[in-house]
Write an enzyme that holds these catalytic residues in place. Structure first.
Site, mmCIF file in Angstrom:
data_model
loop_
_atom_site.group_PDB
_atom_site.id
_atom_site.type_symbol
_atom_site.label_atom_id
_atom_site.label_comp_id
_atom_site.label_asym_id
_atom_site.label_seq_id
_atom_site.Cartn_x
_atom_site.Cartn_y
_atom_site.Cartn_z
ATOM 1 N N HIS A 228 71.242 33.298 130.532
ATOM 2 C CA HIS A 228 70.867 32.387 129.455
ATOM 3 C C HIS A 228 70.439 33.216 128.246
ATOM 4 O O HIS A 228 69.971 34.353 128.386
ATOM 5 C CB HIS A 228 69.709 31.482 129.880
ATOM 6 C CG HIS A 228 70.094 30.486 130.917
ATOM 7 N ND1 HIS A 228 69.282 29.409 131.224
ATOM 8 C CD2 HIS A 228 71.176 30.380 131.732
ATOM 9 C CE1 HIS A 228 69.859 28.685 132.180
ATOM 10 N NE2 HIS A 228 71.007 29.262 132.503
ATOM 11 N N GLU B 167 67.850 33.107 126.403
ATOM 12 C CA GLU B 167 66.461 33.540 126.477
ATOM 13 C C GLU B 167 66.303 34.765 127.384
ATOM 14 O O GLU B 167 65.575 35.703 127.052
ATOM 15 C CB GLU B 167 65.566 32.417 127.035
ATOM 16 C CG GLU B 167 65.620 31.136 126.245
ATOM 17 C CD GLU B 167 66.610 30.113 126.790
ATOM 18 O OE1 GLU B 167 66.297 28.915 126.719
ATOM 19 O OE2 GLU B 167 67.678 30.515 127.271
ATOM 20 N N CYS C 158 64.786 26.199 130.019
ATOM 21 C CA CYS C 158 64.800 25.610 131.352
ATOM 22 C C CYS C 158 63.667 26.226 132.190
ATOM 23 O O CYS C 158 63.042 27.209 131.780
ATOM 24 C CB CYS C 158 66.153 25.862 132.014
ATOM 25 S SG CYS C 158 66.406 27.595 132.501
ATOM 26 N N CYS D 89 64.020 30.092 132.775
ATOM 27 C CA CYS D 89 63.655 30.887 131.599
ATOM 28 C C CYS D 89 62.156 30.827 131.358
ATOM 29 O O CYS D 89 61.535 31.837 131.019
ATOM 30 C CB CYS D 89 64.434 30.417 130.376
ATOM 31 S SG CYS D 89 66.212 30.753 130.499
#
Length: 145
Positions: free
Chosen positions: A53, A55, A83, A86
């Site tokens: 992701h 992040e 999410c 993360c």
């Protein structure tokens, strides 16, 4: 232009890159003060890695650059609310602040109580929520005609 707008625009540029690459269009930048340490976008398809992701990629780049696993003075700008995965990583990094453009009522960390974030992490809604949501809607319309 305010710092929030400047850095969120860069995150949106990353989200556009993700869209062009067939990735879910989420972008992020990680800064300390005025210094941009990392910028990236989702790369789960490209890297064949469900943890890639935006992040997470920014977090790895910034901690490597700073040679520290803790980021209490850092701010993460991201186009969509992180999410739980993360949020967990950001908790371990003790990130100072998270600024997200659009909420994620289905999968965002804020759905969970108690909070998944470090107690000292500040969270704010940033600018450009509609732009971020438009990119996401466009992506999913392309995938699900």
């Amino acid at each position: 232009m305010r710092a929030d707008e400047h850095f969120m625009r860069i995150a949106l540029q990353e989200a556009h890159r993700a869209l062009e690459e067939g990735e879910v269009p989420i972008g992020a930048v990680l800064v300390v003060g005025p210094h941009l340490l990392a910028r990236d976008h989702n790369r789960t398809e490209q890297l064949k890695d469900p943890t890639a992701h935006a992040e997470m990629l920014c977090l790895t780049a910034a901690t490597t650059h700073l040679r520290s696993k803790y980021l209490p003075d850092a701010t993460l700008y991201v186009t969509l609310e992180p999410c739980p995965m993360c949020a967990g990583a950001l908790t371990w990094a003790q990130i100072g602040e998270i600024v997200y453009a659009a909420p994620d009522p289905q999968r965002g960390f804020s759905r969970h109580t108690p909070s998944l974030l470090h107690p000292r992490t500040r969270v704010r809604r940033g600018p450009f929520a509609e732009e971020a949501l438009t990119l996401l809607r466009h992506f999913f319309q392309l995938r699900r005609p």
